[in-house]
Motif scaffolding. Structure first.
Motif, PDB file in Angstrom:
ATOM      1  N   PRO A 126      13.267  43.493  69.586  1.00  0.00           N
ATOM      2  CA  PRO A 126      13.716  43.601  70.989  1.00  0.00           C
ATOM      3  C   PRO A 126      15.126  44.212  71.079  1.00  0.00           C
ATOM      4  N   GLN A 127      15.999  43.739  70.188  1.00  0.00           N
ATOM      5  CA  GLN A 127      17.374  44.246  70.190  1.00  0.00           C
ATOM      6  C   GLN A 127      17.410  45.743  69.845  1.00  0.00           C
ATOM      7  N   ILE A 128      16.585  46.127  68.882  1.00  0.00           N
ATOM      8  CA  ILE A 128      16.574  47.531  68.457  1.00  0.00           C
ATOM      9  C   ILE A 128      15.998  48.426  69.551  1.00  0.00           C
ATOM     10  N   LEU A 129      14.967  47.928  70.231  1.00  0.00           N
ATOM     11  CA  LEU A 129      14.406  48.724  71.325  1.00  0.00           C
ATOM     12  C   LEU A 129      15.446  48.899  72.438  1.00  0.00           C
ATOM     13  N   ILE A 130      16.180  47.834  72.747  1.00  0.00           N
ATOM     14  CA  ILE A 130      17.241  47.950  73.763  1.00  0.00           C
ATOM     15  C   ILE A 130      18.281  48.981  73.312  1.00  0.00           C
ATOM     16  N   HIS A 131      18.645  48.915  72.024  1.00  0.00           N
ATOM     17  CA  HIS A 131      19.599  49.887  71.468  1.00  0.00           C
ATOM     18  C   HIS A 131      19.111  51.323  71.738  1.00  0.00           C
ATOM     19  N   GLU A 132      17.830  51.581  71.449  1.00  0.00           N
ATOM     20  CA  GLU A 132      17.294  52.937  71.643  1.00  0.00           C
ATOM     21  C   GLU A 132      17.252  53.308  73.129  1.00  0.00           C
ATOM     22  N   LEU A 133      16.940  52.321  73.973  1.00  0.00           N
ATOM     23  CA  LEU A 133      16.864  52.616  75.416  1.00  0.00           C
ATOM     24  C   LEU A 133      18.257  52.900  75.985  1.00  0.00           C
ATOM     25  N   VAL A 134      19.290  52.279  75.394  1.00  0.00           N
ATOM     26  CA  VAL A 134      20.664  52.607  75.826  1.00  0.00           C
ATOM     27  C   VAL A 134      20.940  54.084  75.515  1.00  0.00           C
ATOM     28  N   HIS A 135      20.461  54.573  74.355  1.00  0.00           N
ATOM     29  CA  HIS A 135      20.636  56.008  74.042  1.00  0.00           C
ATOM     30  C   HIS A 135      20.001  56.882  75.139  1.00  0.00           C
ATOM     31  N   ILE A 136      18.800  56.474  75.577  1.00  0.00           N
ATOM     32  CA  ILE A 136      18.121  57.275  76.600  1.00  0.00           C
ATOM     33  C   ILE A 136      18.882  57.190  77.937  1.00  0.00           C
ATOM     34  N   LEU A 137      19.329  55.978  78.282  1.00  0.00           N
ATOM     35  CA  LEU A 137      20.121  55.815  79.517  1.00  0.00           C
ATOM     36  C   LEU A 137      21.391  56.664  79.470  1.00  0.00           C
ATOM     37  N   LEU A 138      22.061  56.653  78.296  1.00  0.00           N
ATOM     38  CA  LEU A 138      23.289  57.446  78.146  1.00  0.00           C
ATOM     39  C   LEU A 138      22.987  58.932  78.317  1.00  0.00           C
ATOM     40  N   TYR A 139      21.890  59.353  77.720  1.00  0.00           N
ATOM     41  CA  TYR A 139      21.496  60.762  77.823  1.00  0.00           C
ATOM     42  C   TYR A 139      21.276  61.147  79.289  1.00  0.00           C
ATOM     43  N   ASP A 140      20.560  60.289  80.019  1.00  0.00           N
ATOM     44  CA  ASP A 140      20.293  60.566  81.437  1.00  0.00           C
ATOM     45  C   ASP A 140      21.603  60.574  82.232  1.00  0.00           C
ATOM     46  N   PHE A 141      22.450  59.588  81.929  1.00  0.00           N
ATOM     47  CA  PHE A 141      23.697  59.401  82.674  1.00  0.00           C
ATOM     48  C   PHE A 141      24.629  60.606  82.491  1.00  0.00           C
ATOM     49  N   LEU A 142      24.670  61.137  81.260  1.00  0.00           N
ATOM     50  CA  LEU A 142      25.643  62.191  80.946  1.00  0.00           C
ATOM     51  C   LEU A 142      25.175  63.587  81.348  1.00  0.00           C
ATOM     52  N   GLN A 143      23.930  63.720  81.684  1.00  0.00           N
ATOM     53  CA  GLN A 143      23.376  65.012  82.126  1.00  0.00           C
ATOM     54  C   GLN A 143      23.779  66.163  81.217  1.00  0.00           C
ATOM     55  N   GLY A 144      23.639  65.934  79.923  1.00  0.00           N
ATOM     56  CA  GLY A 144      23.870  67.016  78.961  1.00  0.00           C
ATOM     57  C   GLY A 144      25.279  67.109  78.396  1.00  0.00           C
ATOM     58  N   ALA A 145      26.224  66.295  78.898  1.00  0.00           N
ATOM     59  CA  ALA A 145      27.587  66.363  78.342  1.00  0.00           C
ATOM     60  C   ALA A 145      27.617  65.742  76.943  1.00  0.00           C
ATOM     61  N   TYR A 146      28.491  66.276  76.082  1.00  0.00           N
ATOM     62  CA  TYR A 146      28.577  65.807  74.691  1.00  0.00           C
ATOM     63  C   TYR A 146      29.250  64.432  74.613  1.00  0.00           C
ATOM     64  N   LEU A 147      28.648  63.559  73.827  1.00  0.00           N
ATOM     65  CA  LEU A 147      29.214  62.231  73.583  1.00  0.00           C
ATOM     66  C   LEU A 147      29.334  62.064  72.069  1.00  0.00           C
ATOM     67  N   PRO A 148      30.523  61.742  71.548  1.00  0.00           N
ATOM     68  CA  PRO A 148      30.627  61.587  70.090  1.00  0.00           C
ATOM     69  C   PRO A 148      29.681  60.489  69.593  1.00  0.00           C
ATOM     70  N   VAL A 149      29.215  60.641  68.354  1.00  0.00           N
ATOM     71  CA  VAL A 149      28.237  59.690  67.802  1.00  0.00           C
ATOM     72  C   VAL A 149      28.791  58.256  67.799  1.00  0.00           C
ATOM     73  N   TRP A 150      30.090  58.093  67.481  1.00  0.00           N
ATOM     74  CA  TRP A 150      30.638  56.720  67.405  1.00  0.00           C
ATOM     75  C   TRP A 150      30.514  56.008  68.752  1.00  0.00           C
ATOM     76  N   LEU A 151      30.727  56.767  69.835  1.00  0.00           N
ATOM     77  CA  LEU A 151      30.688  56.143  71.162  1.00  0.00           C
ATOM     78  C   LEU A 151      29.237  55.884  71.586  1.00  0.00           C
ATOM     79  N   ASN A 152      28.374  56.799  71.209  1.00  0.00           N
ATOM     80  CA  ASN A 152      26.953  56.663  71.515  1.00  0.00           C
ATOM     81  C   ASN A 152      26.355  55.449  70.777  1.00  0.00           C
ATOM     82  N   GLU A 153      26.589  55.389  69.449  1.00  0.00           N
ATOM     83  CA  GLU A 153      26.053  54.270  68.661  1.00  0.00           C
ATOM     84  C   GLU A 153      26.785  52.963  69.002  1.00  0.00           C
ATOM     85  N   GLY A 154      28.098  53.085  69.216  1.00  0.00           N
ATOM     86  CA  GLY A 154      28.894  51.891  69.534  1.00  0.00           C
ATOM     87  C   GLY A 154      28.427  51.243  70.831  1.00  0.00           C
ATOM     88  N   MET A 155      28.170  52.070  71.846  1.00  0.00           N
ATOM     89  CA  MET A 155      27.694  51.524  73.123  1.00  0.00           C
ATOM     90  C   MET A 155      26.287  50.956  72.967  1.00  0.00           C
TER      91      MET A 155
END
Ligand SMILES: [Zn+2]
Length: 312
Positions: A126-155
């Protein structure tokens, strides 16, 4: 765990995955079970029905909490493919994902692939699926803007797990003492790292985001994302949000982990077992000594009694 889009994997590879996933949908998709929960469509083998129900139940509240924080819901459908086989998981991703990975988010393809090969992976799912869904939410939220990996994985880790676990704090403390802390921006090469270094990179990313949230509040994280989306420049947006550079932040954060976690190096489990066994040995020696002394005392008193008895 891994977000392939933001890790700058080339487009040919992404297209390759797209072809494989499409091929898989046509050939095997029909035999798989399908279940929908809001925008998520789970694909799984028949015997995993219970597992999927449980997974849905467990992600329900955390996902709503995170969507609330982002003021944005996952509304474009996302396929979640569950697999129990290591081979199948690697096959899906054309062996491009490091061996330490348990799940992958493919935001452009609106897909998450989640491996449940053993009890430990099922427990963490469950935790890992939430982690992956946060990546998708971030992708949608940023509309293509670059996010460093540390901030993406950290969030992804901070929003799915919260703060660092005790075990992770020890990993950080050891790296700090051995001067092995990786610069945050170097975490961009996460996919090329071996398992121990990758583990440290994840722990650092989570710690840096946790520190940021503690200092400035969760809403400031969202503000940073909004600024990245508008300005399309991470460093500029960072300065705009906090009033200082990433480097200044990194110095503050390093100081924080030094002050807060360095002493944890003393808590290496094996060393404690060793110290504890020494202590137990000493206690045993003292107990035996005291018991023998008491016994001797009792014996000599009995001797005396015998002597007195004998004398009457
Ligand atoms: Zn990840």
């Amino acid at each position: 765990m891994v977000d392939l889009n933001l890790a700058k994997v080339n487009k040919i590879f992404i297209f390759g995955i797209f072809l494989i996933v499409s091929f898989w949908s046509l050939t095997y998709g029909a035999t798989l079970k399908k279940q929908q929960y809001r925008a998520l469509i789970f694909y799984y083998d028949q015997p995993d029905s219970l597992l999927v129900n449980e997974l849905i139940q467990k992600i329900d509240r955390p996902l709503q909490r995170i969507e609330g924080l982002f003021h944005e819901a996952l509304d474009v459908p996302v396929s979640v493919r569950l697999t129990k086989s290591d081979k199948e998981f690697e096959g899906f991703l054309y062996n491009q994902v490091p061996e330490w990975s348990q799940a992958v988010a493919l935001p452009q393809q609106r897909m998450v692939i989640l491996k449940l090969a053993d009890a430990e992976q099922i427990k963490k799912s469950p935790q890992i699926l939430i982690h992956e869904l946060v990546h998708i939410l971030l992708y949608d939220f940023l509309q293509g803007a670059y996010l460093p990996v540390w901030l993406n994985e950290g969030m992804a880790d901070y929003f799915s797990e919260g703060g660092l676990s005790f075990e992770k704090k020890i990993v950080l403390a050891q790296a700090m003492v051995q001067k092995k802390i990786i610069d945050l921006m170097s975490i961009d090469s996460l996919l090329k790292m071996k398992a121990p270094q990758a583990r440290l990179a994840y722990v650092e990313a989570q710690s840096a985001v946790e520190f940021m949230a503690k200092q400035f509040g969760d809403q400031r994280l969202i503000e940073l994302l909004k600024n990245i989306r508008h300005q399309k420049n991470f460093h500029k947006a960072f300065r705009f949000t906090f009033g200082f550079d990433l480097l200044d932040f990194e110095i503050q954060w390093n100081e924080f982990i030094k002050q807060k976690y360095r002493w944890l190096v003393l808590l290496k489990f094996e060393e404690w077992i060793f110290a504890l066994s020494g202590l137990l040995f000493l206690i045993a020696v003292v107990v035996v000594y005291l018991r023998n002394r008491k016994k001797l005392k009792t014996l000599s008193e009995e001797d005396q009694d015998d002597f007195i008895d004998g004398g009457t």
